[in-house]
Write a protein that holds these residues in place. Structure first.
Motif, PDB file in Angstrom:
ATOM      1  N   ALA A  39       0.838  -1.198   0.000  1.00 24.00           N
ATOM      2  CA  ALA A  39       0.000   0.000   0.000  1.00 24.00           C
ATOM      3  C   ALA A  39       0.874   1.250   0.000  1.00 24.00           C
ATOM      4  O   ALA A  39       0.484   2.286  -0.520  1.00 24.00           O
ATOM      5  CB  ALA A  39      -0.933   0.007   1.213  1.00 24.00           C
ATOM      6  N   VAL A  40       2.066   1.131   0.572  1.00 23.46           N
ATOM      7  CA  VAL A  40       3.007   2.242   0.649  1.00 23.46           C
ATOM      8  C   VAL A  40       4.039   2.152  -0.476  1.00 23.46           C
ATOM      9  O   VAL A  40       4.448   3.157  -1.036  1.00 23.46           O
ATOM     10  CB  VAL A  40       3.695   2.259   2.035  1.00 23.46           C
ATOM     11  CG1 VAL A  40       4.752   3.336   2.113  1.00 23.46           C
ATOM     12  CG2 VAL A  40       2.662   2.444   3.131  1.00 23.46           C
ATOM     13  N   TRP A  41       4.434   0.943  -0.802  1.00 28.47           N
ATOM     14  CA  TRP A  41       5.411   0.671  -1.858  1.00 28.47           C
ATOM     15  C   TRP A  41       4.719  -0.115  -2.970  1.00 28.47           C
ATOM     16  O   TRP A  41       4.873  -1.328  -3.070  1.00 28.47           O
ATOM     17  CB  TRP A  41       6.583  -0.143  -1.308  1.00 28.47           C
ATOM     18  CG  TRP A  41       7.384   0.574  -0.280  1.00 28.47           C
ATOM     19  CD1 TRP A  41       7.292   0.449   1.069  1.00 28.47           C
ATOM     20  CD2 TRP A  41       8.404   1.539  -0.516  1.00 28.47           C
ATOM     21  NE1 TRP A  41       8.187   1.271   1.681  1.00 28.47           N
ATOM     22  CE2 TRP A  41       8.889   1.955   0.732  1.00 28.47           C
ATOM     23  CE3 TRP A  41       8.950   2.091  -1.679  1.00 28.47           C
ATOM     24  CZ2 TRP A  41       9.899   2.904   0.853  1.00 28.47           C
ATOM     25  CZ3 TRP A  41       9.953   3.030  -1.551  1.00 28.47           C
ATOM     26  CH2 TRP A  41      10.424   3.424  -0.297  1.00 28.47           C
ATOM     27  N   PRO A  42       3.914   0.528  -3.827  1.00 25.13           N
ATOM     28  CA  PRO A  42       3.228  -0.203  -4.895  1.00 25.13           C
ATOM     29  C   PRO A  42       4.222  -0.939  -5.797  1.00 25.13           C
ATOM     30  O   PRO A  42       5.277  -0.404  -6.136  1.00 25.13           O
ATOM     31  CB  PRO A  42       2.491   0.878  -5.670  1.00 25.13           C
ATOM     32  CG  PRO A  42       2.339   2.008  -4.687  1.00 25.13           C
ATOM     33  CD  PRO A  42       3.574   1.955  -3.833  1.00 25.13           C
ATOM     34  N   ILE A  43       3.872  -2.160  -6.150  1.00 22.04           N
ATOM     35  CA  ILE A  43       4.742  -2.932  -7.024  1.00 22.04           C
ATOM     36  C   ILE A  43       4.596  -2.441  -8.462  1.00 22.04           C
ATOM     37  O   ILE A  43       3.593  -1.836  -8.819  1.00 22.04           O
ATOM     38  CB  ILE A  43       4.446  -4.440  -6.941  1.00 22.04           C
ATOM     39  CG1 ILE A  43       3.091  -4.779  -7.573  1.00 22.04           C
ATOM     40  CG2 ILE A  43       4.520  -4.930  -5.506  1.00 22.04           C
ATOM     41  CD1 ILE A  43       2.849  -6.274  -7.749  1.00 22.04           C
ATOM     42  N   VAL A  44       5.604  -2.698  -9.270  1.00 20.75           N
ATOM     43  CA  VAL A  44       5.507  -2.469 -10.703  1.00 20.75           C
ATOM     44  C   VAL A  44       5.051  -3.801 -11.283  1.00 20.75           C
ATOM     45  O   VAL A  44       5.829  -4.748 -11.406  1.00 20.75           O
ATOM     46  CB  VAL A  44       6.844  -1.990 -11.299  1.00 20.75           C
ATOM     47  CG1 VAL A  44       6.721  -1.818 -12.806  1.00 20.75           C
ATOM     48  CG2 VAL A  44       7.260  -0.670 -10.648  1.00 20.75           C
ATOM     49  N   TYR A  70      14.521  -5.800 -11.626  1.00 22.48           N
ATOM     50  CA  TYR A  70      15.698  -5.306 -12.326  1.00 22.48           C
ATOM     51  C   TYR A  70      16.910  -5.961 -11.692  1.00 22.48           C
ATOM     52  O   TYR A  70      17.107  -5.856 -10.479  1.00 22.48           O
ATOM     53  CB  TYR A  70      15.783  -3.779 -12.204  1.00 22.48           C
ATOM     54  CG  TYR A  70      16.934  -3.169 -12.958  1.00 22.48           C
ATOM     55  CD1 TYR A  70      16.898  -3.065 -14.345  1.00 22.48           C
ATOM     56  CD2 TYR A  70      18.050  -2.690 -12.292  1.00 22.48           C
ATOM     57  CE1 TYR A  70      17.945  -2.494 -15.050  1.00 22.48           C
ATOM     58  CE2 TYR A  70      19.099  -2.113 -12.980  1.00 22.48           C
ATOM     59  CZ  TYR A  70      19.051  -2.031 -14.358  1.00 22.48           C
ATOM     60  OH  TYR A  70      20.097  -1.470 -15.053  1.00 22.48           O
ATOM     61  N   ARG A  71      17.695  -6.679 -12.492  1.00 26.52           N
ATOM     62  CA  ARG A  71      18.831  -7.450 -11.967  1.00 26.52           C
ATOM     63  C   ARG A  71      18.366  -8.374 -10.843  1.00 26.52           C
ATOM     64  O   ARG A  71      19.022  -8.480  -9.812  1.00 26.52           O
ATOM     65  CB  ARG A  71      19.970  -6.552 -11.524  1.00 26.52           C
ATOM     66  CG  ARG A  71      20.588  -5.780 -12.659  1.00 26.52           C
ATOM     67  CD  ARG A  71      21.757  -4.940 -12.185  1.00 26.52           C
ATOM     68  NE  ARG A  71      22.273  -4.151 -13.284  1.00 26.52           N
ATOM     69  CZ  ARG A  71      23.531  -4.187 -13.695  1.00 26.52           C
ATOM     70  NH1 ARG A  71      24.400  -4.943 -13.091  1.00 26.52           N
ATOM     71  NH2 ARG A  71      23.904  -3.447 -14.706  1.00 26.52           N
ATOM     72  N   ASN A  72      17.206  -8.945 -11.027  1.00 24.75           N
ATOM     73  CA  ASN A  72      16.587  -9.908 -10.113  1.00 24.75           C
ATOM     74  C   ASN A  72      16.113  -9.283  -8.796  1.00 24.75           C
ATOM     75  O   ASN A  72      15.817  -9.989  -7.842  1.00 24.75           O
ATOM     76  CB  ASN A  72      17.524 -11.099  -9.853  1.00 24.75           C
ATOM     77  CG  ASN A  72      16.759 -12.383  -9.663  1.00 24.75           C
ATOM     78  OD1 ASN A  72      15.606 -12.519 -10.092  1.00 24.75           O
ATOM     79  ND2 ASN A  72      17.374 -13.332  -8.997  1.00 24.75           N
ATOM     80  N   SER A  73      16.032  -7.953  -8.722  1.00 23.39           N
ATOM     81  CA  SER A  73      15.502  -7.264  -7.543  1.00 23.39           C
ATOM     82  C   SER A  73      14.115  -6.725  -7.870  1.00 23.39           C
ATOM     83  O   SER A  73      13.976  -5.929  -8.813  1.00 23.39           O
ATOM     84  CB  SER A  73      16.405  -6.094  -7.135  1.00 23.39           C
ATOM     85  OG  SER A  73      17.650  -6.554  -6.690  1.00 23.39           O
ATOM     86  N   PRO A  74      13.074  -7.147  -7.123  1.00 20.25           N
ATOM     87  CA  PRO A  74      11.726  -6.631  -7.384  1.00 20.25           C
ATOM     88  C   PRO A  74      11.704  -5.103  -7.339  1.00 20.25           C
ATOM     89  O   PRO A  74      12.416  -4.480  -6.550  1.00 20.25           O
ATOM     90  CB  PRO A  74      10.898  -7.230  -6.241  1.00 20.25           C
ATOM     91  CG  PRO A  74      11.639  -8.480  -5.872  1.00 20.25           C
ATOM     92  CD  PRO A  74      13.094  -8.127  -6.036  1.00 20.25           C
ATOM     93  N   VAL A  75      10.872  -4.508  -8.206  1.00 20.85           N
ATOM     94  CA  VAL A  75      10.849  -3.058  -8.387  1.00 20.85           C
ATOM     95  C   VAL A  75       9.533  -2.471  -7.854  1.00 20.85           C
ATOM     96  O   VAL A  75       8.464  -3.051  -8.048  1.00 20.85           O
ATOM     97  CB  VAL A  75      11.028  -2.703  -9.883  1.00 20.85           C
ATOM     98  CG1 VAL A  75      10.955  -1.202 -10.109  1.00 20.85           C
ATOM     99  CG2 VAL A  75      12.365  -3.244 -10.392  1.00 20.85           C
ATOM    100  N   TYR A  76       9.641  -1.315  -7.205  1.00 23.49           N
ATOM    101  CA  TYR A  76       8.515  -0.652  -6.543  1.00 23.49           C
ATOM    102  C   TYR A  76       8.491   0.834  -6.904  1.00 23.49           C
ATOM    103  O   TYR A  76       9.491   1.413  -7.306  1.00 23.49           O
ATOM    104  CB  TYR A  76       8.653  -0.735  -5.014  1.00 23.49           C
ATOM    105  CG  TYR A  76       8.850  -2.121  -4.490  1.00 23.49           C
ATOM    106  CD1 TYR A  76       7.755  -2.879  -4.075  1.00 23.49           C
ATOM    107  CD2 TYR A  76      10.113  -2.704  -4.410  1.00 23.49           C
ATOM    108  CE1 TYR A  76       7.919  -4.161  -3.590  1.00 23.49           C
ATOM    109  CE2 TYR A  76      10.283  -3.982  -3.929  1.00 23.49           C
ATOM    110  CZ  TYR A  76       9.190  -4.711  -3.523  1.00 23.49           C
ATOM    111  OH  TYR A  76       9.364  -5.996  -3.055  1.00 23.49           O
ATOM    112  N   THR A  77       7.341   1.457  -6.658  1.00 24.10           N
ATOM    113  CA  THR A  77       7.242   2.908  -6.604  1.00 24.10           C
ATOM    114  C   THR A  77       6.991   3.252  -5.139  1.00 24.10           C
ATOM    115  O   THR A  77       6.916   2.369  -4.297  1.00 24.10           O
ATOM    116  CB  THR A  77       6.100   3.447  -7.503  1.00 24.10           C
ATOM    117  OG1 THR A  77       4.875   2.882  -7.072  1.00 24.10           O
ATOM    118  CG2 THR A  77       6.353   3.131  -8.967  1.00 24.10           C
ATOM    119  N   TYR A  78       6.851   4.530  -4.820  1.00 24.44           N
ATOM    120  CA  TYR A  78       6.631   4.963  -3.440  1.00 24.44           C
ATOM    121  C   TYR A  78       5.424   5.897  -3.407  1.00 24.44           C
ATOM    122  O   TYR A  78       5.317   6.795  -4.248  1.00 24.44           O
ATOM    123  CB  TYR A  78       7.883   5.658  -2.906  1.00 24.44           C
ATOM    124  CG  TYR A  78       7.780   6.139  -1.491  1.00 24.44           C
ATOM    125  CD1 TYR A  78       7.527   5.264  -0.441  1.00 24.44           C
ATOM    126  CD2 TYR A  78       7.928   7.484  -1.194  1.00 24.44           C
ATOM    127  CE1 TYR A  78       7.437   5.719   0.859  1.00 24.44           C
ATOM    128  CE2 TYR A  78       7.841   7.943   0.106  1.00 24.44           C
ATOM    129  CZ  TYR A  78       7.595   7.053   1.126  1.00 24.44           C
ATOM    130  OH  TYR A  78       7.496   7.506   2.415  1.00 24.44           O
TER     131      TYR A  78
END
Length: 136
Positions: A39-44, A70-78
């Motif tokens: 809810a705070v860190w929405p996933i891409v 990206y480079r096997n690290s899940p990506v988020y927005t804020y």
């Protein structure tokens, strides 16, 4: 997703780009960010017909959703970011458990269990993950 002329990656949010984050300390290829966290860190999100390309891959989350990595690290927005205004860098993944964030999650309709007595800080977690702006 798009890359700026300077090379930084961003998430397309009309008309500009939102910053993207990975969490240093999160295991490769796996997201530890649960329902309250997202809810705070929405996933891409990735669609089932999306294909990995270059350094970008797709991970399947514990909740079954697909997420870009990206480079096997899940990506988020804020949730507080606006185009060209990144505010999430350096924050811990577990910060959302404090009393202010708990109140925010309730205010946006996230069903949360009753808070424990006192302020829950999440310090009992085994993994500490810190947000880092995604750079090429």
């Amino acid at each position: 997703m798009a890359q700026s002329p300077a090379g930084a990656w961003g998430y397309k949010s009309f008309p500009q780009l939102l910053p993207l984050y990975i969490f240093k300390g999160e295991p490769a290829g796996r997201s530890l960010c649960d329902r309250g966290c997202t809810a705070v860190w929405p996933i891409v999100s990735a669609d089932s017909n999306d294909e990995p390309v270059g350094l970008w891959s797709i991970v399947k989350r514990d909740d079954g959703r697909l997420q870009w990595a990206y480079r096997n690290s899940p990506v988020y927005t804020y949730f507080e970011d606006r185009p060209n205004d990144a505010k999430g860098g350096g924050k811990n993944m577990d910060w959302y458990l404090d009393e202010h964030a708990y109140a925010y999650l309730l205010s946006v309709g996230v069903a949360m269990p009753p808070p424990p007595a006192g302020v829950q800080t999440g310090k009992d977690k085994k993994v500490e993950a810190v947000a880092e702006l995604l750079q090429p």
